[in-house]
Design a protein around this motif. Structure first.
Motif, PDB file in Angstrom:
ATOM      1  N   ASP A  59      44.620  27.793  46.014  1.00 40.68           N
ATOM      2  CA  ASP A  59      44.585  27.622  47.635  1.00 40.68           C
ATOM      3  C   ASP A  59      44.547  28.790  48.428  1.00 40.68           C
ATOM      4  N   GLU A  60      44.672  28.541  49.798  1.00 39.85           N
ATOM      5  CA  GLU A  60      44.385  29.440  50.834  1.00 39.85           C
ATOM      6  C   GLU A  60      45.606  30.487  50.612  1.00 39.85           C
ATOM      7  N   SER A  61      46.807  29.963  50.832  1.00 40.09           N
ATOM      8  CA  SER A  61      48.028  31.168  50.743  1.00 40.09           C
ATOM      9  C   SER A  61      48.070  31.847  49.500  1.00 40.09           C
ATOM     10  N   PHE A  62      47.763  31.097  48.317  1.00 44.64           N
ATOM     11  CA  PHE A  62      47.802  31.993  47.086  1.00 44.64           C
ATOM     12  C   PHE A  62      46.729  32.910  46.992  1.00 44.64           C
ATOM     13  N   ASN A  63      45.658  32.927  47.576  1.00 41.59           N
ATOM     14  CA  ASN A  63      44.587  34.039  47.564  1.00 41.59           C
ATOM     15  C   ASN A  63      44.671  34.955  48.874  1.00 41.59           C
ATOM     16  N   ARG A  64      45.371  34.486  49.854  1.00 43.42           N
ATOM     17  CA  ARG A  64      45.554  35.304  51.050  1.00 43.42           C
ATOM     18  C   ARG A  64      46.794  36.544  50.474  1.00 43.42           C
ATOM     19  N   GLU A  65      47.726  35.861  49.787  1.00 41.43           N
ATOM     20  CA  GLU A  65      48.791  36.592  49.333  1.00 41.43           C
ATOM     21  C   GLU A  65      48.479  37.785  48.280  1.00 41.43           C
ATOM     22  N   HIS A  66      47.530  37.174  47.520  1.00 37.46           N
ATOM     23  CA  HIS A  66      47.045  38.091  46.160  1.00 37.46           C
ATOM     24  C   HIS A  66      46.094  39.068  46.802  1.00 37.46           C
ATOM     25  N   ALA A  67      44.992  38.834  47.565  1.00 37.86           N
ATOM     26  CA  ALA A  67      44.240  39.686  48.144  1.00 37.86           C
ATOM     27  C   ALA A  67      45.036  41.011  49.148  1.00 37.86           C
ATOM     28  N   GLY A  68      45.930  40.261  49.872  1.00 41.51           N
ATOM     29  CA  GLY A  68      46.698  41.227  50.691  1.00 41.51           C
ATOM     30  C   GLY A  68      47.475  42.279  49.794  1.00 41.51           C
ATOM     31  N   ARG A  69      47.968  41.795  48.728  1.00 40.60           N
ATOM     32  CA  ARG A  69      48.826  42.849  47.656  1.00 40.60           C
ATOM     33  C   ARG A  69      47.785  43.636  47.215  1.00 40.60           C
ATOM     34  N   HIS A  70      46.457  43.431  46.810  1.00 40.17           N
ATOM     35  CA  HIS A  70      45.610  44.563  46.395  1.00 40.17           C
ATOM     36  C   HIS A  70      44.604  45.407  47.382  1.00 40.17           C
ATOM     37  N   GLY A  71      44.835  44.825  48.895  1.00 39.03           N
ATOM     38  CA  GLY A  71      44.089  45.434  50.009  1.00 39.03           C
ATOM     39  C   GLY A  71      42.674  44.890  49.944  1.00 39.03           C
ATOM     40  N   LEU A  72      42.275  43.878  49.183  1.00 41.21           N
ATOM     41  CA  LEU A  72      40.883  43.115  49.462  1.00 41.21           C
ATOM     42  C   LEU A  72      40.759  42.474  50.732  1.00 41.21           C
ATOM     43  N   GLU A  73      39.812  43.064  51.482  1.00 36.27           N
ATOM     44  CA  GLU A  73      39.653  42.483  52.671  1.00 36.27           C
ATOM     45  C   GLU A  73      37.946  41.577  52.469  1.00 36.27           C
ATOM     46  N   SER A  74      37.904  41.111  51.326  1.00 34.00           N
ATOM     47  CA  SER A  74      36.642  40.688  51.352  1.00 34.00           C
ATOM     48  C   SER A  74      36.728  39.362  51.749  1.00 34.00           C
ATOM     49  N   LEU A  75      35.661  38.478  52.108  1.00 36.00           N
ATOM     50  CA  LEU A  75      35.614  37.087  52.417  1.00 36.00           C
ATOM     51  C   LEU A  75      35.989  36.329  51.048  1.00 36.00           C
ATOM     52  N   ILE A  76      36.733  35.268  51.134  1.00 34.00           N
ATOM     53  CA  ILE A  76      37.055  34.432  50.022  1.00 34.00           C
ATOM     54  C   ILE A  76      36.845  33.236  50.424  1.00 34.00           C
ATOM     55  N   LEU A  77      35.958  32.714  49.738  1.00 31.87           N
ATOM     56  CA  LEU A  77      35.689  31.098  49.767  1.00 31.87           C
ATOM     57  C   LEU A  77      36.263  30.344  48.447  1.00 31.87           C
ATOM     58  N   LEU A  78      37.000  29.098  48.905  1.00 34.26           N
ATOM     59  CA  LEU A  78      37.679  28.439  47.892  1.00 34.26           C
ATOM     60  C   LEU A  78      37.046  27.508  47.130  1.00 34.26           C
ATOM     61  N   LEU A  79      37.099  27.239  45.854  1.00 34.99           N
ATOM     62  CA  LEU A  79      36.302  26.790  44.847  1.00 34.99           C
ATOM     63  C   LEU A  79      37.221  25.431  44.573  1.00 34.99           C
ATOM     64  N   LYS A  80      36.461  24.439  44.473  1.00 31.39           N
ATOM     65  CA  LYS A  80      36.974  23.066  43.621  1.00 31.39           C
ATOM     66  C   LYS A  80      36.005  23.192  42.473  1.00 31.39           C
ATOM     67  N   GLU A  81      36.435  22.258  41.453  1.00 33.10           N
ATOM     68  CA  GLU A  81      35.587  22.268  40.345  1.00 33.10           C
ATOM     69  C   GLU A  81      34.330  21.531  40.499  1.00 33.10           C
ATOM     70  N   ARG A  82      34.396  20.599  41.496  1.00 30.49           N
ATOM     71  CA  ARG A  82      33.067  19.843  41.751  1.00 30.49           C
ATOM     72  C   ARG A  82      32.117  20.778  42.708  1.00 30.49           C
ATOM     73  N   GLU A  83      32.867  21.837  43.222  1.00 30.70           N
ATOM     74  CA  GLU A  83      32.006  22.445  44.399  1.00 30.70           C
ATOM     75  C   GLU A  83      31.480  23.794  43.858  1.00 30.70           C
ATOM     76  N   THR A  84      31.699  24.394  42.463  1.00 31.78           N
ATOM     77  CA  THR A  84      31.346  25.508  42.139  1.00 31.78           C
ATOM     78  C   THR A  84      29.921  25.767  41.956  1.00 31.78           C
TER      79      THR A  84
END
Length: 193
Positions: free
Chosen positions: A126-151
């Motif tokens: 989810d959004e908060s999980f990815n934002r937290e982990h990206a921030g921890r690594h300094g990744l400022e890239s765009l993150i798009l969220l996947l769901k199984e049916r949307e891959t």
């Protein structure tokens, strides 16, 4: 108080062990599949080998369109990025291989941007999980969220991390990169021009 602290430590160790076993289980299943393919009669082995070694979309192929939400909830489509080169990475911060290259990708962002290339992580969670982990690594890239049916189709049935490099017209511009080493090598090639 000591018992409570000890309990917390034991729970943390158990959760970490569970994640490690889960990740290793996927690797063992994959190895088992490859081993079965190696011992199968010839008329079946070509088909299994085809499945086991995914070549990806050929260079020059237009990457299939997608509609995925970013971390703010805004829907993004592939056509939103016309005129820009993209390093599309199928990603999961729960994947140890993704975590292993996250800091390196963060360091390459400036070099990639200098070559009109944006990292786009197509990520599980989810959004908060990815934002937290990206921030921890300094990744400022765009993150798009996947769901199984949307891959997006080229990433279906693929583990993480795997990547495609697409040009300004959304055409595949480099061979499919599968695994942390290949994804990082591709990012380095693009960043160095």
């Amino acid at each position: 108080m000591t018992t409570f602290l000890l309990s917390l430590i034991l729970i943390s160790i158990w959760v970490g062990f569970y994640q490690l076993v889960k990740q290793q289980g996927r690797i063992l299943l994959r190895l088992d599949e490859l081993e079965r393919g190696a011992t199968t009669p010839d008329h079946h082995s070509a088909r299994l080998h085809e499945h086991a070694v995914f070549e990806g979309l050929p260079s020059g192929t237009v990457f299939p369109g997608f509609e995925l939400p970013d971390l703010s909830g805004k829907t993004r489509t592939l056509s939103d990025f016309r005129g820009q080169r993209l390093l599309l990475i199928h990603w999961n911060f729960d994947c140890g291989f993704c975590e292993a290259i996250a800091d390196d990708l963060a360091r390459l962002q400036t070099g990639l941007e200098g070559h009109n290339t944006q990292i786009v992580l197509l990520a599980s969670g989810d959004e908060s999980f990815n934002r937290e982990h990206a921030g921890r690594h300094g990744l400022e890239s765009l993150i798009l969220l996947l769901k199984e049916r949307e891959t997006p189709e080229p990433f279906e049935q693929q583990g993480t991390p795997v990547a495609y490099f697409v040009d300004e017209q959304a055409q595949v511009a480099a061979p499919f990169a599968s695994g942390a080493d290949q994804v990082l090598a591709l990012a380095r090639r693009i960043a160095s021009g």
